[in-house]
Enzyme design. Sequence first.
Site, PDB file in Angstrom:
ATOM      1  N   ARG A   1       0.807  -1.230   0.000  1.00 42.37           N
ATOM      2  CA  ARG A   1       0.000   0.000   0.000  1.00 42.37           C
ATOM      3  C   ARG A   1       0.837   1.274   0.000  1.00 42.37           C
ATOM      4  O   ARG A   1       0.416   2.289  -0.555  1.00 42.37           O
ATOM      5  CB  ARG A   1      -0.937   0.028   1.199  1.00 42.37           C
ATOM      6  CG  ARG A   1      -2.330  -0.552   0.978  1.00 42.37           C
ATOM      7  CD  ARG A   1      -2.335  -2.061   0.882  1.00 42.37           C
ATOM      8  NE  ARG A   1      -3.656  -2.640   0.788  1.00 42.37           N
ATOM      9  CZ  ARG A   1      -4.235  -3.352   1.777  1.00 42.37           C
ATOM     10  NH1 ARG A   1      -3.610  -3.577   2.908  1.00 42.37           N
ATOM     11  NH2 ARG A   1      -5.451  -3.850   1.588  1.00 42.37           N
TER      12      ARG A   1
ATOM     13  N   ASP B   1      -8.032   1.608 -10.763  1.00 42.49           N
ATOM     14  CA  ASP B   1      -6.797   0.904 -11.066  1.00 42.49           C
ATOM     15  C   ASP B   1      -5.983   0.684  -9.782  1.00 42.49           C
ATOM     16  O   ASP B   1      -5.899   1.581  -8.941  1.00 42.49           O
ATOM     17  CB  ASP B   1      -5.978   1.750 -12.055  1.00 42.49           C
ATOM     18  CG  ASP B   1      -4.686   1.085 -12.461  1.00 42.49           C
ATOM     19  OD1 ASP B   1      -4.740   0.101 -13.214  1.00 42.49           O
ATOM     20  OD2 ASP B   1      -3.607   1.543 -12.002  1.00 42.49           O
TER      21      ASP B   1
ATOM     22  N   GLU C   1     -10.009  -2.865  -8.989  1.00 41.05           N
ATOM     23  CA  GLU C   1      -9.070  -3.850  -9.517  1.00 41.05           C
ATOM     24  C   GLU C   1      -8.238  -4.417  -8.367  1.00 41.05           C
ATOM     25  O   GLU C   1      -7.290  -3.789  -7.890  1.00 41.05           O
ATOM     26  CB  GLU C   1      -8.126  -3.221 -10.561  1.00 41.05           C
ATOM     27  CG  GLU C   1      -7.298  -4.291 -11.274  1.00 41.05           C
ATOM     28  CD  GLU C   1      -5.819  -3.982 -11.410  1.00 41.05           C
ATOM     29  OE1 GLU C   1      -5.092  -4.804 -11.995  1.00 41.05           O
ATOM     30  OE2 GLU C   1      -5.352  -2.925 -10.928  1.00 41.05           O
TER      31      GLU C   1
HETATM   32  C1  ARE Z   1       5.675   0.579 -16.934  1.00 41.72           C
HETATM   33  C2  ARE Z   1       6.888  -0.320 -17.153  1.00 41.72           C
HETATM   34  C3  ARE Z   1       7.620  -0.528 -15.844  1.00 41.72           C
HETATM   35  C4  ARE Z   1       8.021   0.807 -15.230  1.00 41.72           C
HETATM   36  C5  ARE Z   1       6.769   1.671 -15.070  1.00 41.72           C
HETATM   37  C6  ARE Z   1       7.089   3.079 -14.570  1.00 41.72           C
HETATM   38  O1  ARE Z   1       6.464  -1.571 -17.688  1.00 41.72           O
HETATM   39  O2  ARE Z   1       8.795  -1.300 -16.089  1.00 41.72           O
HETATM   40  O3  ARE Z   1       8.617   0.620 -13.970  1.00 41.72           O
HETATM   41  O4  ARE Z   1       6.113   1.795 -16.339  1.00 41.72           O
HETATM   42  O5  ARE Z   1       7.907   3.753 -15.448  1.00 41.72           O
HETATM   43  C7  ARE Z   1       0.619  -0.970 -16.669  1.00 41.72           C
HETATM   44  C8  ARE Z   1       1.678  -1.953 -17.142  1.00 41.72           C
HETATM   45  C9  ARE Z   1       3.009  -1.700 -16.480  1.00 41.72           C
HETATM   46  C10 ARE Z   1       3.436  -0.260 -16.655  1.00 41.72           C
HETATM   47  C11 ARE Z   1       2.353   0.564 -15.983  1.00 41.72           C
HETATM   48  C12 ARE Z   1       2.627   2.065 -16.025  1.00 41.72           C
HETATM   49  O6  ARE Z   1       1.248  -3.268 -16.870  1.00 41.72           O
HETATM   50  O7  ARE Z   1       3.998  -2.558 -17.099  1.00 41.72           O
HETATM   51  O8  ARE Z   1       4.717  -0.042 -16.082  1.00 41.72           O
HETATM   52  O9  ARE Z   1       1.103   0.357 -16.678  1.00 41.72           O
HETATM   53  O10 ARE Z   1       2.800   2.498 -17.318  1.00 41.72           O
HETATM   54  C13 ARE Z   1       0.159  -5.567 -10.055  1.00 41.72           C
HETATM   55  C14 ARE Z   1      -0.903  -4.635  -9.508  1.00 41.72           C
HETATM   56  C15 ARE Z   1      -2.038  -4.388 -10.474  1.00 41.72           C
HETATM   57  C16 ARE Z   1      -1.504  -3.978 -11.861  1.00 41.72           C
HETATM   58  C17 ARE Z   1      -0.549  -5.071 -12.311  1.00 41.72           C
HETATM   59  C18 ARE Z   1       0.043  -4.744 -13.677  1.00 41.72           C
HETATM   60  O11 ARE Z   1      -1.409  -5.146  -8.285  1.00 41.72           O
HETATM   61  O12 ARE Z   1      -2.833  -3.336  -9.960  1.00 41.72           O
HETATM   62  O13 ARE Z   1       0.535  -5.196 -11.360  1.00 41.72           O
HETATM   63  N1  ARE Z   1      -2.581  -3.730 -12.826  1.00 41.72           N
HETATM   64  C19 ARE Z   1      -3.002  -2.332 -13.102  1.00 41.72           C
HETATM   65  C20 ARE Z   1      -3.340  -2.105 -14.555  1.00 41.72           C
HETATM   66  C21 ARE Z   1      -2.078  -2.141 -15.405  1.00 41.72           C
HETATM   67  C22 ARE Z   1      -1.161  -0.998 -15.003  1.00 41.72           C
HETATM   68  C23 ARE Z   1      -1.191  -0.695 -13.572  1.00 41.72           C
HETATM   69  C24 ARE Z   1      -2.036  -1.320 -12.680  1.00 41.72           C
HETATM   70  C25 ARE Z   1      -0.395   0.436 -13.097  1.00 41.72           C
HETATM   71  O14 ARE Z   1      -4.325  -2.977 -14.987  1.00 41.72           O
HETATM   72  O15 ARE Z   1      -2.367  -2.071 -16.779  1.00 41.72           O
HETATM   73  O16 ARE Z   1       0.216  -1.321 -15.353  1.00 41.72           O
HETATM   74  O17 ARE Z   1      -1.233   1.576 -13.228  1.00 41.72           O
HETATM   75  C26 ARE Z   1       1.020 -10.540  -8.529  1.00 41.72           C
HETATM   76  C27 ARE Z   1       0.122  -9.673  -7.666  1.00 41.72           C
HETATM   77  C28 ARE Z   1      -0.582  -8.611  -8.472  1.00 41.72           C
HETATM   78  C29 ARE Z   1       0.412  -7.825  -9.291  1.00 41.72           C
HETATM   79  C30 ARE Z   1       1.235  -8.760 -10.162  1.00 41.72           C
HETATM   80  C31 ARE Z   1       2.298  -7.966 -10.878  1.00 41.72           C
HETATM   81  O18 ARE Z   1       0.232 -11.357  -9.345  1.00 41.72           O
HETATM   82  O19 ARE Z   1      -0.853 -10.468  -7.032  1.00 41.72           O
HETATM   83  O20 ARE Z   1      -1.249  -7.724  -7.599  1.00 41.72           O
HETATM   84  O21 ARE Z   1      -0.316  -6.896 -10.092  1.00 41.72           O
HETATM   85  O22 ARE Z   1       1.871  -9.749  -9.345  1.00 41.72           O
HETATM   86  O23 ARE Z   1       2.915  -8.744 -11.787  1.00 41.72           O
HETATM   87 CA    CA Z   2      -0.224   3.073  -2.740  1.00 39.75          CA
END
Ligand code: ARE
Ligand code: CA
Length: 493
Positions: free
Chosen positions: A156, A195, A231
């Site tokens: 968090r 998100d 999410e």
């Molecule tokens: C990008 C680059 C990174 C860089 C970052 C900052 O890829 O290398 O560090 O930018 O410069 C999306 C993409 C990311 C992207 C990000 C921002 O997927 O690659 O990073 O946008 O541009 C966790 C979270 C969950 C999240 C997933 C992806 O808990 O909330 O990771 N999903 C949401 C969205 C995504 C979005 C983000 C959040 C960020 O749906 O589209 O990311 O806003 C276990 C855990 C999960 C965890 C998972 C991670 O399974 O249980 O909770 O999910 O591992 O692999």
């Molecule tokens: Ca936070």
Amino acid sequence: YSDPHCASGRDSIVHLFEWKWTDIKAECERFLGPYGFCGVQVSPASEYAVVTNPNRPWWERYQPVSYNIISRSGNEQQFRDMVTTCNKAGVRIYVDTVFNHMTGSYSGIGTGGNHFDGGSCSFPGVPFGSQDCNGRDNCHTSDGSIHSYSDPIEVRNCRLQSMADLRLSKEYVRSKIAEYLNRLIDIGVAGIRVDAAKHMWPGDLQNIFSRLHDLRSDIFGPGKKPFVILEVIDMGGEPIKMTEYVGTGRVTNFIYGVKLADMFLRHSNQAKWLANFGEAWGMPSTYDVVVFLNNHDNQRGDGGGGDPITFWDPKPMKIATAFMLAHPYGFPRIMSSYRWNRNIQNGHDVNNWEGPPHNGDMSIKDVQVNADLSCSGDWVCEHRWREVYNMVAFRNVVAGTTLTNFHSYGDQVISFSRGSKGFIALVGDDSSLNSNINTGLPSGDYCDVISGNYENGACTGKTIHVDGSGNAHININGHSDDPVVAIHIGAKV
Ligand code: ARE
Ligand code: CA
């Protein structure tokens, strides 16, 4: 927060991933309204970092720079226009909102021209400064980023993938976020997707939501709260659970899609066990979840949330979508994707960053639709596949009925009824079904809405005869492209 405020007789939403506001507006009028969709989840609308390396990835939209409505999908005027037109067509808009964090730890410029520096939490477009992000006092990892999902405090208070993590315990930060959400509400949206909800304390979310306006009473009636999709990826192995968020909105049930992929894609689980699918499987209440087969992350092998069925596997996709829309559990969301140059190397898709179909100047391409309702170019438009939109109508017709008559005829071969209003049978493997089955429907001739359309009282596909005792002869070959039969009382020939 768990009522999607669908116009009456509608019950499914579609995520039009990366579509432009002008195209969504057109889609509401020409397709989603007439075909009975409740609403659309739209990609993040507010200003975010322009990323050029790689060149304009889809994920840049998840790095907010300010809460001005200006994105690759369009400007504020186009956004307002879309919302107004869609509401008039009876179609709701739910906006993907990102307020756990801002950009990654680098500096640059946003889609609206605002400068930012994620490293120092400097976002003059809001404005947010270093005191508005979490830091050393409450995040205790050495580099300030999340490394372990087993520590809820780290999840968090630290940076998700190095993105500046907002200090949601602060009055000022809460007020700025609520101000943005209220602007969306006043424009006429019906709700939001939150998100990275897992990365925010439930109490902070509740505080922010307590500040929200009621939805516009001229559209939704008085005293209505926005619909909230949180999410939260909970596959069962971490201390943070979906149940912590239930009550604050509906949670995303990722396990649902993975279980169906185990059956209809991998055959490592059996559809015959679906008899009591839902709460009895340890999943939250039907009223607390959004269900889906895949989302924009796991369809590209990203972001946890398991290995789902996607449009790359059209046959399992059609079978599982028919099941999802026929089954009463949860509020369903259909993913509408674009194709990219998928290139899996050592189990990882090296092109999964690729943004939507675009023109030479990187502007997003218009969505063009064909006479057969499909989309052209790289827009997949799963929601325009016959098997999908006809099952959206099926779900609308059977609303209010319970699941009855569940039978299995083999590991992956099942049928069930929705009261006396609808019936579905499917073969999820290479076997077949050839039986007399009680459909629960009144006698008559019905259009199988999987093999064809019901048009002007006639059927372009198979007609199924139901006799006076509700029985019908059902014949499905598992080798066919569409091994499903679905009939309902709204399509009687
Ligand atoms: C990008 C680059 C990174 C860089 C970052 C900052 O890829 O290398 O560090 O930018 O410069 C999306 C993409 C990311 C992207 C990000 C921002 O997927 O690659 O990073 O946008 O541009 C966790 C979270 C969950 C999240 C997933 C992806 O808990 O909330 O990771 N999903 C949401 C969205 C995504 C979005 C983000 C959040 C960020 O749906 O589209 O990311 O806003 C276990 C855990 C999960 C965890 C998972 C991670 O399974 O249980 O909770 O999910 O591992 O692999
Ligand atoms: Ca936070």
